[in-house]
Design an enzyme around this catalytic site. Sequence first.
Site, mmCIF file in Angstrom:
data_model
loop_
_atom_site.group_PDB
_atom_site.id
_atom_site.type_symbol
_atom_site.label_atom_id
_atom_site.label_comp_id
_atom_site.label_asym_id
_atom_site.label_seq_id
_atom_site.Cartn_x
_atom_site.Cartn_y
_atom_site.Cartn_z
ATOM 1 N N GLY A 248 14.474 4.858 3.157
ATOM 2 C CA GLY A 248 15.373 3.734 3.445
ATOM 3 C C GLY A 248 16.074 3.954 4.766
ATOM 4 O O GLY A 248 15.576 4.667 5.641
ATOM 5 N N GLY A 253 20.295 7.790 4.043
ATOM 6 C CA GLY A 253 19.940 9.213 4.128
ATOM 7 C C GLY A 253 21.133 10.094 4.433
ATOM 8 O O GLY A 253 21.241 11.219 3.946
ATOM 9 N N GLU A 270 12.906 9.895 4.335
ATOM 10 C CA GLU A 270 12.064 9.052 5.204
ATOM 11 C C GLU A 270 12.928 7.882 5.627
ATOM 12 O O GLU A 270 13.071 6.904 4.894
ATOM 13 C CB GLU A 270 10.836 8.550 4.437
ATOM 14 C CG GLU A 270 9.904 9.650 3.956
ATOM 15 C CD GLU A 270 9.008 10.203 5.061
ATOM 16 O OE1 GLU A 270 9.070 9.720 6.203
ATOM 17 O OE2 GLU A 270 8.243 11.128 4.755
#
Length: 513
Positions: A248, A253, A270
């Site tokens: 996302g 993150g 990611e």
Amino acid sequence: MTDTTTDRATAVPPTTDEVRARVRAALDRVGATVPEGTGLAARTPITGDTLFELRADTAADTDAAIGAAAEAFRAWRTTPAPARGELVRTFGELLRAHKADLAVLVTAEAGKIASEALGEVQEMIDICDFAVGLSRQLYGRSIASERPGHRLAETYHPLGVVGVISAFNFPAAVWAWNTAIALVCGDAVVWKPSELTPLISLAASHLLDRAIAATGAPADVHRLVLGDRAAGERVVDDPRVALVSATGSTRMGREVGPRVAARFGRSLLELGGNNAAVVAPSADLRLATAGIVFAAAGTAGQRCTTLRRLIVHEDVADDLVGRLTAAYAGLPIGDPYDDATLVGPLISDRAADTMAAALEQARAEGGEVLVGGTRVPTPGGAYVRPAIVRMPAQTAIVREETFAPVLYVLTYRTFEEAVALHNDVPQGLSSSIFTQDQREAERFLAADGSDCGIANVNIGTSGAEIGGAFGGEKETGGGRESGSDAWRAYMRRATNTINYSDTLTLAQNVSFL
Ligand code: NAD
């Protein structure tokens, strides 16, 4: 502002009832039932309306799902890996049989055009094939020991429960990348998909449940949890989840990474990209134009690998920009179910507002919008004309990821200047160079060239194959998923020292007793 795209922006989107009917038929063919209730609206960006009201999982449901997966893991971890591969092989066959049905759902919820939605399901099939082969290749190493009559070895073992948190723009493929690999590695999976894409998640998860039942795998080796960010946070904070694989935004993150680290869990992040292509004077501009248009305008600019910055040599800039604006003018925008459409809707009105705000900021920073950037008038949904903006420098807005089809054009004089511009952003996902000069191509791929996790030559930044490891550096999070040896992240490594002599020899010549 020149904007010649209007004439092609005519594909009229279907009504909400038409989308709902397609979705119902696809779900019926898959055999998935929709848990109607409250807490989660399944919307379609095609019209912006709600298709179904769903029951969201509660915190207690999420905890129970993690507990059940942890229990299933105990049996699954000792099932031989090739037998675990049999589950994934069966799942892959179901995906093949229902490829078109799943693609209907991807289009309904993520707005992808038909060909890209089918491509997303194909990617799921491909990773299943890869994982089945992998189930017979989970190998460790044998290492030379310094001691006589000793053997050193490295072995890999299943890790535990893998929590998969996924984004709206690859609503099923990213889960499949994680899940196919995690399952053959002997892990159990709890999936918290994007709250924007619950229906494709229900359908894909149901097909996996069918494969689980058909192969006699533990029923709870995969569990789906439907909910928003709070459900994701429950997965993140639960110590029974050994690995959190989260896809996302960088914002997400930044929250997830430290929380998982605080409990000494593992994370695989990611996150966002701000991908660039360098176009050198020797580039084949016909090929570059095709690669750039797909990478920048494809998926309506909503891929993590979308091309957002074009760094073009000043000798070919006008020629290339002329080709690109002409190509953009011919892009059919509208109904993503129509095979002729190349640009579908953005995920929401908010995404269109974010794009408009970015363009306004770009203008304030000296940019000139050369084409696109306006909204296509439709009864519902957020349909925009992909934009190309010429910038005087890599200003603040160019350094940000705006999740919409905006391509900023910058020019350069020397190769060193191009690489410096290329790397001077916080993100590090995908990159490419268009050149026919082999030395220049190799320099772009070298240690002091592109600093991204993906670096391509004469092909755009998006559309990776599953065979390679996928992921990026810097604020993209450092994770690697999918092919190559990315599977190692889903296993724990043990180093074994085996003494087959009749003497106890200590390492480093230490003597004791
Ligand atoms: P998002 O960050 O809004 O949401 C992603 C997922 O994270 C959702 O399931 C959401 O519920 C969950 N989430 C959000 N905050 C959380 C938190 N604090 N704790 C736990 N879970 C949380 O992203 P999005 O808008 O769905 O997707 C677009 C973004 O994803 C873009 O930035 C794009 O570049 C990125 N992306 C990256 C990759 C990659 O492989 N690098 C792939 C696809 C998308």
